[in-house]
Design a protein around this motif. Structure first.
Motif, PDB file in Angstrom:
ATOM      1  N   THR A  12       0.781  -1.305   0.076  1.00 23.45           N
ATOM      2  CA  THR A  12       0.131   0.086  -0.085  1.00 23.45           C
ATOM      3  C   THR A  12       0.799   1.378   0.109  1.00 23.45           C
ATOM      4  N   GLY A  13       0.275   2.369  -0.539  1.00 19.73           N
ATOM      5  CA  GLY A  13       1.049   3.723  -0.297  1.00 19.73           C
ATOM      6  C   GLY A  13       0.319   4.601  -0.978  1.00 19.73           C
ATOM      7  N   THR A  38      -2.363  -2.165  -3.797  1.00 15.59           N
ATOM      8  CA  THR A  38      -3.760  -1.532  -3.281  1.00 15.59           C
ATOM      9  C   THR A  38      -3.499  -0.393  -2.368  1.00 15.59           C
ATOM     10  N   HIS A  39      -4.626  -0.031  -1.748  1.00 12.98           N
ATOM     11  CA  HIS A  39      -4.662   0.914  -0.764  1.00 12.98           C
ATOM     12  C   HIS A  39      -5.230   0.602   0.502  1.00 12.98           C
ATOM     13  N   ALA A  40      -4.717   0.742   1.592  1.00 12.84           N
ATOM     14  CA  ALA A  40      -5.347   0.529   2.884  1.00 12.84           C
ATOM     15  C   ALA A  40      -6.452   1.448   3.147  1.00 12.84           C
ATOM     16  N   GLU A  43      -4.096   5.964   7.025  1.00 14.06           N
ATOM     17  CA  GLU A  43      -3.501   4.868   6.322  1.00 14.06           C
ATOM     18  C   GLU A  43      -2.735   3.641   7.404  1.00 14.06           C
ATOM     19  N   ARG A  44      -1.921   4.397   8.196  1.00 11.77           N
ATOM     20  CA  ARG A  44      -1.017   3.416   9.110  1.00 11.77           C
ATOM     21  C   ARG A  44      -1.801   2.706  10.036  1.00 11.77           C
ATOM     22  N   LYS A  77       2.456 -10.392   4.704  1.00 12.50           N
ATOM     23  CA  LYS A  77       2.762  -9.220   4.974  1.00 12.50           C
ATOM     24  C   LYS A  77       2.030  -8.047   4.521  1.00 12.50           C
ATOM     25  N   ILE A  78       1.913  -6.978   5.138  1.00 12.43           N
ATOM     26  CA  ILE A  78       1.431  -5.718   4.575  1.00 12.43           C
ATOM     27  C   ILE A  78       2.464  -4.624   4.622  1.00 12.43           C
ATOM     28  N   ILE A  79       2.839  -4.191   3.644  1.00 12.24           N
ATOM     29  CA  ILE A  79       3.974  -3.329   3.344  1.00 12.24           C
ATOM     30  C   ILE A  79       3.447  -2.016   3.077  1.00 12.24           C
ATOM     31  N   MET A  80       3.727  -1.050   3.896  1.00 10.79           N
ATOM     32  CA  MET A  80       3.314   0.404   3.662  1.00 10.79           C
ATOM     33  C   MET A  80       4.543   1.157   3.149  1.00 10.79           C
ATOM     34  N   LEU A  81       4.195   1.699   2.031  1.00  9.22           N
ATOM     35  CA  LEU A  81       5.451   2.538   1.375  1.00  9.22           C
ATOM     36  C   LEU A  81       5.019   4.031   1.806  1.00  9.22           C
ATOM     37  N   GLN A  82       5.992   4.637   2.445  1.00 10.31           N
ATOM     38  CA  GLN A  82       5.668   6.232   2.886  1.00 10.31           C
ATOM     39  C   GLN A  82       6.853   7.200   2.369  1.00 10.31           C
ATOM     40  N   ALA A  83       6.446   8.518   2.451  1.00  7.25           N
ATOM     41  CA  ALA A  83       7.375   9.297   2.452  1.00  7.25           C
ATOM     42  C   ALA A  83       6.814  10.733   3.352  1.00  7.25           C
ATOM     43  N   SER A  84       7.600  11.745   3.682  1.00  2.74           N
ATOM     44  CA  SER A  84       7.067  12.645   4.649  1.00  2.74           C
ATOM     45  C   SER A  84       5.950  13.387   3.781  1.00  2.74           C
TER      46      SER A  84
END
Lengths: 187, 187, 187
Positions: free
Chosen positions: C7-8, C86-88, C149-150, C112-119
């Motif tokens: 997700t992200g 997809t999106h959470a 999202e988190r 696993k659920i992987i969340m890609l993030q940036a500031s």
């Protein structure tokens, strides 16, 4: 009787505060460590010999043991006031593992979930010279860890209806934290 | 028809914004207070006579009444557009109680969960001279309360698939907040 | 085999990092887009002809298709290592929709659920000239979006026991993010 879950990252001072609380309390509690219980069951089933081998257990078997341990702890909490010492989440290089996934926390059916915390800065200072705390690399990382722990605890509370109590343990205030813990346990 | 849950801590201005929104709206809504509904059921069952006695009800009975109230409100939402005025969490000295635990929110099956909020500083200023708001001791404490409220609401949204809307109600902007509420209710 | 959810928010660089990771990886992954799968099923059922019409599907039908797509993706993950793109959560004018509500995520049963993030600041800068990203109005709004999202991802992890991994993708570090993604996928 009752079941209280006590969570907290390494560095928040969980052992110290819990020990102090048990001295202060006029009630008797049975303290159980979730990991110990799972290890005990795994040994009985001849799955492992040492604690280290717990990491090698396959996911499905791990979940089964997690559920079985939850069942046994729940049974125990019918006769005793149990404090379950565990983690709402565990940080690994591959992500945060939920320590109390749905099948575990719904089986445990806790009255209260208590999260002991300190500021990210304090946890960083307390653990930086300790080799066992390699998951605490930076203040920012600890802040994220604290957030995920609180968020997973909140989800656990919604699943079970348990009270979610947050107790701060800043430097030099372990006694106050222990007193608050005693009061919450008793309520 | 529809069921919308409206949550918000004391001090966010929920009553004012809701009242204003009902005046602005060209649709009719039935506003139900979850606590009132639970009290009504408890009185019918001869469990309590006054609202204050609700605190004395044992946990298991409390959960039963919570579930029964949810069922009745859900039934009502088949014929009417219902706004359920309640709390996603309630702060007590012994921890945060989830106001919408799994058995309650899944029974309600809301279309939307709307969280009305203000900044911790504003809530502190608004409530500091009000004796009823003794749970709001400090700005930091209110910030934590807001976080837990949002986190439990997010868990409720994941359990039900409901939209989670967050509406800000800063000082002097109750009308804008009410307009946003009307739009969200209608959508 | 395995199922990993990725997700992200728009603006975190999910496509770039995923593409780079697939080049770096020595394992083969089947990348599936949840929205595409749902569109495919809706077309087969003659519910829609174009992607745009997906927004017009009624809520109950939408949930059914979401569940059916989850079932198909889960079946596929028995034979292949699947990455589900997809999106959470998805921000709309009427609130945040959970992208992985309970019936969907429990059916998917991800490892696993992987969340890609940036500031929030970086996401704002990256998307401000892009007409498709009208949901990113302000840095503060993006920060709230990242929090929700988190929080929803954390609830999903508690429901399934999946690892929740958070990978940062700051400006100029897509390669490092891709390397971390490869390692997490492999673990």
């Amino acid at each position: 009787m009752s079941l209280t879950i006590l969570t907290g990252l390494s560095g928040v001072g969980k052992s110290t505060v819990l020990e102090e609380a048990m001295l202060l309390s006029d009630k008797d509690y049975t303290v159980i460590n979730y990991g110990d219980k799972m290890f005990e069951i795994s040994k009985e089933r001849d799955l492992v010999e040492t604690r280290d081998e717990m990491k090698e257990i396959g996911t499905e078997t791990y979940k089964e043991i997690q559920a079985e341990a939850a069942e046994k702890i729940f049974e125990l909490s019918k006769d005793k006031d149990v404090i379950l010492d565990t983690h709402a989440t565990i940080k690994t290089p591959h992500g945060y593992i939920p320590g109390l996934p749905r099948w575990s926390v719904e089986q445990l059916n806790p009255n209260k979930i208590i999260m002991l915390q300190a500021s990210a800065e304090e946890i960083f200072e307390r653990t930086k010279e300790d080799d066992r705390n390699r998951e605490h690399e930076s203040v920012e990382g600890i802040q994220q860890y604290l957030n995920i722990e609180r968020e997973m605890s909140a989800a656990d509370a919604v699943l079970t209806g348990a009270y979610l109590q947050i107790i701060n343990n800043p430097d030099g205030a372990a006694k106050e934290a222990a007193e608050k813990l005693v009061k919450t346990l008793k309520a």
